[in-house]
Design a protein around this motif. Sequence first.
Motif, PDB file in Angstrom:
ATOM      1  N   PHE A 195      -2.634   4.054  -0.421  1.00  0.00           N
ATOM      2  CA  PHE A 195      -1.654   4.821  -1.186  1.00  0.00           C
ATOM      3  C   PHE A 195      -0.345   4.022  -1.204  1.00  0.00           C
ATOM      4  O   PHE A 195       0.196   3.678  -0.138  1.00  0.00           O
ATOM      5  N   THR A 196       0.140   3.723  -2.397  1.00  0.00           N
ATOM      6  CA  THR A 196       1.367   2.939  -2.566  1.00  0.00           C
ATOM      7  C   THR A 196       2.394   3.746  -3.341  1.00  0.00           C
ATOM      8  O   THR A 196       2.041   4.623  -4.144  1.00  0.00           O
ATOM      9  N   GLY A 197       3.646   3.447  -3.125  1.00  0.00           N
ATOM     10  CA  GLY A 197       4.729   4.136  -3.824  1.00  0.00           C
ATOM     11  C   GLY A 197       6.001   4.085  -3.012  1.00  0.00           C
ATOM     12  O   GLY A 197       6.005   3.707  -1.830  1.00  0.00           O
ATOM     13  N   THR A 198       7.102   4.467  -3.625  1.00  0.00           N
ATOM     14  CA  THR A 198       8.392   4.438  -2.936  1.00  0.00           C
ATOM     15  C   THR A 198       8.460   5.536  -1.886  1.00  0.00           C
ATOM     16  O   THR A 198       7.544   6.364  -1.766  1.00  0.00           O
ATOM     17  N   ARG A 199       9.542   5.587  -1.133  1.00  0.00           N
ATOM     18  CA  ARG A 199       9.648   6.537  -0.030  1.00  0.00           C
ATOM     19  C   ARG A 199       9.757   7.957  -0.557  1.00  0.00           C
ATOM     20  O   ARG A 199      10.391   8.231  -1.572  1.00  0.00           O
ATOM     21  N   GLY A 200       9.098   8.860   0.153  1.00  0.00           N
ATOM     22  CA  GLY A 200       9.238  10.281  -0.126  1.00  0.00           C
ATOM     23  C   GLY A 200       8.510  10.794  -1.338  1.00  0.00           C
ATOM     24  O   GLY A 200       8.903  11.821  -1.894  1.00  0.00           O
ATOM     25  N   VAL A 201       7.447  10.138  -1.785  1.00  0.00           N
ATOM     26  CA  VAL A 201       6.704  10.614  -2.957  1.00  0.00           C
ATOM     27  C   VAL A 201       5.366  11.243  -2.585  1.00  0.00           C
ATOM     28  O   VAL A 201       4.643  11.702  -3.468  1.00  0.00           O
ATOM     29  N   GLY A 202       4.988  11.245  -1.286  1.00  0.00           N
ATOM     30  CA  GLY A 202       3.801  11.980  -0.870  1.00  0.00           C
ATOM     31  C   GLY A 202       2.662  11.146  -0.346  1.00  0.00           C
ATOM     32  O   GLY A 202       1.523  11.643  -0.302  1.00  0.00           O
ATOM     33  N   LYS A 203       2.883   9.922   0.093  1.00  0.00           N
ATOM     34  CA  LYS A 203       1.779   9.078   0.566  1.00  0.00           C
ATOM     35  C   LYS A 203       1.157   9.647   1.847  1.00  0.00           C
ATOM     36  O   LYS A 203      -0.056   9.901   1.913  1.00  0.00           O
ATOM     37  N   THR A 204       1.996   9.888   2.864  1.00  0.00           N
ATOM     38  CA  THR A 204       1.484  10.421   4.126  1.00  0.00           C
ATOM     39  C   THR A 204       0.975  11.844   3.953  1.00  0.00           C
ATOM     40  O   THR A 204      -0.024  12.235   4.579  1.00  0.00           O
ATOM     41  N   THR A 205       1.619  12.618   3.103  1.00  0.00           N
ATOM     42  CA  THR A 205       1.179  14.001   2.879  1.00  0.00           C
ATOM     43  C   THR A 205      -0.220  14.043   2.287  1.00  0.00           C
ATOM     44  O   THR A 205      -1.088  14.813   2.743  1.00  0.00           O
ATOM     45  N   ASP A 255       0.339   3.717   8.589  1.00  0.00           N
ATOM     46  CA  ASP A 255       1.525   3.815   7.726  1.00  0.00           C
ATOM     47  C   ASP A 255       2.296   2.497   7.749  1.00  0.00           C
ATOM     48  O   ASP A 255       2.318   1.799   8.770  1.00  0.00           O
ATOM     49  N   GLU A 256       2.928   2.178   6.603  1.00  0.00           N
ATOM     50  CA  GLU A 256       3.670   0.913   6.435  1.00  0.00           C
ATOM     51  C   GLU A 256       2.792  -0.268   6.820  1.00  0.00           C
ATOM     52  O   GLU A 256       3.175  -1.151   7.603  1.00  0.00           O
ATOM     53  N   VAL A 257       1.598  -0.313   6.221  1.00  0.00           N
ATOM     54  CA  VAL A 257       0.605  -1.317   6.601  1.00  0.00           C
ATOM     55  C   VAL A 257       1.057  -2.727   6.251  1.00  0.00           C
ATOM     56  O   VAL A 257       0.564  -3.707   6.827  1.00  0.00           O
ATOM     57  N   HIS A 258       1.995  -2.869   5.332  1.00  0.00           N
ATOM     58  CA  HIS A 258       2.440  -4.210   4.944  1.00  0.00           C
ATOM     59  C   HIS A 258       3.216  -4.913   6.067  1.00  0.00           C
ATOM     60  O   HIS A 258       3.470  -6.122   5.978  1.00  0.00           O
ATOM     61  N   MET A 259       3.589  -4.172   7.138  1.00  0.00           N
ATOM     62  CA  MET A 259       4.321  -4.774   8.240  1.00  0.00           C
ATOM     63  C   MET A 259       3.413  -5.507   9.225  1.00  0.00           C
ATOM     64  O   MET A 259       3.903  -6.192  10.125  1.00  0.00           O
ATOM     65  N   LEU A 260       2.099  -5.383   9.078  1.00  0.00           N
ATOM     66  CA  LEU A 260       1.189  -6.083   9.980  1.00  0.00           C
ATOM     67  C   LEU A 260       1.304  -7.592   9.789  1.00  0.00           C
ATOM     68  O   LEU A 260       1.597  -8.075   8.682  1.00  0.00           O
ATOM     69  N   SER A 261       1.037  -8.321  10.852  1.00  0.00           N
ATOM     70  CA  SER A 261       1.074  -9.782  10.780  1.00  0.00           C
ATOM     71  C   SER A 261      -0.194 -10.311  10.124  1.00  0.00           C
ATOM     72  O   SER A 261      -1.179  -9.583   9.940  1.00  0.00           O
ATOM     73  N   ASN A 262      -0.170 -11.580   9.761  1.00  0.00           N
ATOM     74  CA  ASN A 262      -1.349 -12.190   9.139  1.00  0.00           C
ATOM     75  C   ASN A 262      -2.546 -12.163  10.086  1.00  0.00           C
ATOM     76  O   ASN A 262      -3.690 -11.951   9.644  1.00  0.00           O
ATOM     77  N   ASP A 285       5.350  -1.335  -0.116  1.00  0.00           N
ATOM     78  CA  ASP A 285       5.462  -2.692  -0.668  1.00  0.00           C
ATOM     79  C   ASP A 285       4.078  -3.321  -0.744  1.00  0.00           C
ATOM     80  O   ASP A 285       3.705  -4.146   0.093  1.00  0.00           O
ATOM     81  N   PRO A 286       3.271  -2.949  -1.735  1.00  0.00           N
ATOM     82  CA  PRO A 286       1.902  -3.490  -1.808  1.00  0.00           C
ATOM     83  C   PRO A 286       1.852  -4.977  -2.115  1.00  0.00           C
ATOM     84  O   PRO A 286       0.816  -5.616  -1.911  1.00  0.00           O
ATOM     85  N   GLN A 287       2.954  -5.558  -2.627  1.00  0.00           N
ATOM     86  CA  GLN A 287       2.941  -6.988  -2.937  1.00  0.00           C
ATOM     87  C   GLN A 287       2.783  -7.845  -1.687  1.00  0.00           C
ATOM     88  O   GLN A 287       2.343  -8.996  -1.771  1.00  0.00           O
ATOM     89  N   LYS A 288       3.146  -7.309  -0.527  1.00  0.00           N
ATOM     90  CA  LYS A 288       3.032  -8.076   0.713  1.00  0.00           C
ATOM     91  C   LYS A 288       1.635  -8.019   1.329  1.00  0.00           C
ATOM     92  O   LYS A 288       1.395  -8.690   2.329  1.00  0.00           O
ATOM     93  N   LEU A 289       0.757  -7.213   0.745  1.00  0.00           N
ATOM     94  CA  LEU A 289      -0.597  -7.119   1.284  1.00  0.00           C
ATOM     95  C   LEU A 289      -1.442  -8.270   0.762  1.00  0.00           C
ATOM     96  O   LEU A 289      -1.355  -8.628  -0.423  1.00  0.00           O
ATOM     97  N   PRO A 290      -2.281  -8.866   1.593  1.00  0.00           N
ATOM     98  CA  PRO A 290      -3.176  -9.927   1.103  1.00  0.00           C
ATOM     99  C   PRO A 290      -4.171  -9.377   0.090  1.00  0.00           C
ATOM    100  O   PRO A 290      -4.543  -8.194   0.121  1.00  0.00           O
ATOM    101  N   ALA A 291      -4.579 -10.236  -0.808  1.00  0.00           N
ATOM    102  CA  ALA A 291      -5.558  -9.820  -1.818  1.00  0.00           C
ATOM    103  C   ALA A 291      -6.873  -9.402  -1.179  1.00  0.00           C
ATOM    104  O   ALA A 291      -7.603  -8.559  -1.732  1.00  0.00           O
ATOM    105  N   THR A 292      -7.198  -9.961  -0.016  1.00  0.00           N
ATOM    106  CA  THR A 292      -8.444  -9.586   0.659  1.00  0.00           C
ATOM    107  C   THR A 292      -8.406  -8.141   1.146  1.00  0.00           C
ATOM    108  O   THR A 292      -9.435  -7.463   1.192  1.00  0.00           O
TER     109      THR A 292
END
Length: 689
Positions: A43-53, A126-133, A158-165
């Motif tokens: 689930f991607t989107g800006t803050r407070g739009v309902g991802k965790t909900t 949550d905030e999965v893009h913060m994981l290291s490579n 920030d889905p752009q920071k996620l690897p394509a894999t």
Amino acid sequence: MSYQVLARKWRPQFFKDMVGQEHVMRALINALDNQRLHHAYLFTGTRGVGKTTIARILAKCLNCEQGITSEPCGECNSCQEITQGRFVDLIEVDAASRTKVEDTREILDNVQYAPTRGRYKVYLIDEVHMLSNSSFNALLKTLEEPPEHVKFLLATTDPQKLPATILSRCLQFSLKNMTPERIVSYLKTILGQENIPADEAGLWLLGRAAEGSMRDALSLTDQAISYGQGHIKELDVASMLGTVDRGRVFQLAIALAEADAASALELVGQMAEHAVDFNNLLADLIYLIHRIAIAQAVPDAVDNSQGDKEQVLTLAQAMSPAMVQLMYQVALTGKRDLPLAPEPRSGMEMTLLRMINFAPVGQQAEAQSPSGVPQVKKPDLAHLKRQIVNTASETSVPLVPINHSESTDSLKDLSETTAIQANEPAALQNAPSDDATSAPVEEITASLGTPVDEPQSAQSSSPSPNEVDVPWDTSDEPHIPPEIVSPEIPLDAPALQQVTTPDVIPVAEQQTAVIPEKPVQIIQPEPAPVVTATTEDTAQIEQAAVKEQQAQDKITELKAMALSSNSWPLIFEAIPVEGMLRNLVANTCLMAVNGDTLIFHSDAGHMRLFGESHQKRFAELLNTALDQRYQVQVIEGDIQYETPAQRIQRLQQERLQQAIDSIEQDPNVQALRQSFNAQVIMDSITPVD
């Protein structure tokens, strides 16, 4: 019991309680009802739009004791524990604080074990893009083929920071920002159940300040309730957010519509005293200009949610569409350049002055509709100004109506002083006269031998500086310092208008003139250099004259042609049509000539823009060019004959083909090809006029 904030208290617990994100809920509900479940959701989107909900509701749907369903019961132990955040098989991981690969390996070590209470073991990261490579690499294999009892729910801003894999292994859902209308509607529902009175205008301020985030809107609502002591009022919300009262913004728009720079600058000064945020002020002004533009194009599309529809429509009638578009563009540029200004106030003032100084000529004199037809009734901006001031009289910071009596008097004194300094005759006339040093005007003019009329009244003998008409051009005369002008002769402005200098002044009359103490030194202007035209310049002038004559002859020849379907593309060149209308007319074909009626066809795309005003203007230009009185009708239909645009395109293609053939047949080009195996870049060939 401790107070629970609105954002947590009113977090949706079921899909039916969600506001917005219908495209996401539809896919999830259908998947749950048809038992087509994926093993990983993103689930991607800006803050407070309902991802965790949405992720928690999905976990509740998967583990409800009533079965896998899109409508969980909400009463079983699993549903209650998930709601309370203590369900053992719902593992929520904050990737921002657990970025190391060791943390990811610890999670993966427990994946293989079956769930303790529920049907599925759900990992909500949550905030999965913060994981290291390294963490992403460790997660890849398990994310691709997890055990049957494991579901991964990933959320990120920030889905752009996620690897394509990672992206390729997940079912991705992009959540949209909330619109202000949807936020305001939801806030009305919540505040109604909370029994908290609220102004709709204040809710709109909160909805726009949330910038698409429902959680931010609820947090701001909590703050507004505390600020207003249990009430939400527009003024309190505006003061809390640092925004500007709408009455001030409307007053500013009225000053711009009237091109009143003094009122606009005075309003800016009043708002600067209250430490207003000029960036927010420009944003509010841009929003109002946008609504005015909509009111001019589609009046019925203006909403009355804030109770100001009538005021917006009045401003739309007072401004021309060109003025509104100019104001919008200048405001956008000013908002962008505001951080570059020495101070925000000066940047705001310069933006407003640009709007007034660059306004189309005469736009305030006669308001026009979008079609260019003058409005029958000119809007009463004075009444609108009084209405805004009266409406704002109940505010905590009252709006003071602008009083220009003092400023007008000061400006008048300043203009008179400037005129006196720039016009010595008027100054000498208005100055107090001394009997010992001054003589009556009649005696002086009589000594010069020129008759003058007696002044009719004191007012007529003292015209304003702007009414003095000097009967000669003084641009080339040398400057005479004021000290050499004799104070004994008070020059009268009306007399100057009637005095005619004779060719020869008699000697006796010359003696009566006062000779200055310092002689006047007349500087003769240097003779202008004589420019001789060269042979090349003469040839260019003659060539330009020949071309102009040829063009005039061609136009005369085209006008003399008989108007028909085949000759219309040629006659089109003789019509002086410009701009958008030229493009519309160029895509028409003449279908029939029925006496004095001309019937043109245009395709559907151009016909949508071919308004009634365009057709009238087209008929006027055509009749003026051909000296006829045709009735022109442009209707939508098939293009059966060549249009002027098609003819121009055909001629361009022919000229281009001739240029290509000329290059291909050129002996130098052929020699280069044979010697160096050269190639001609066809796209670079352009026909020469």
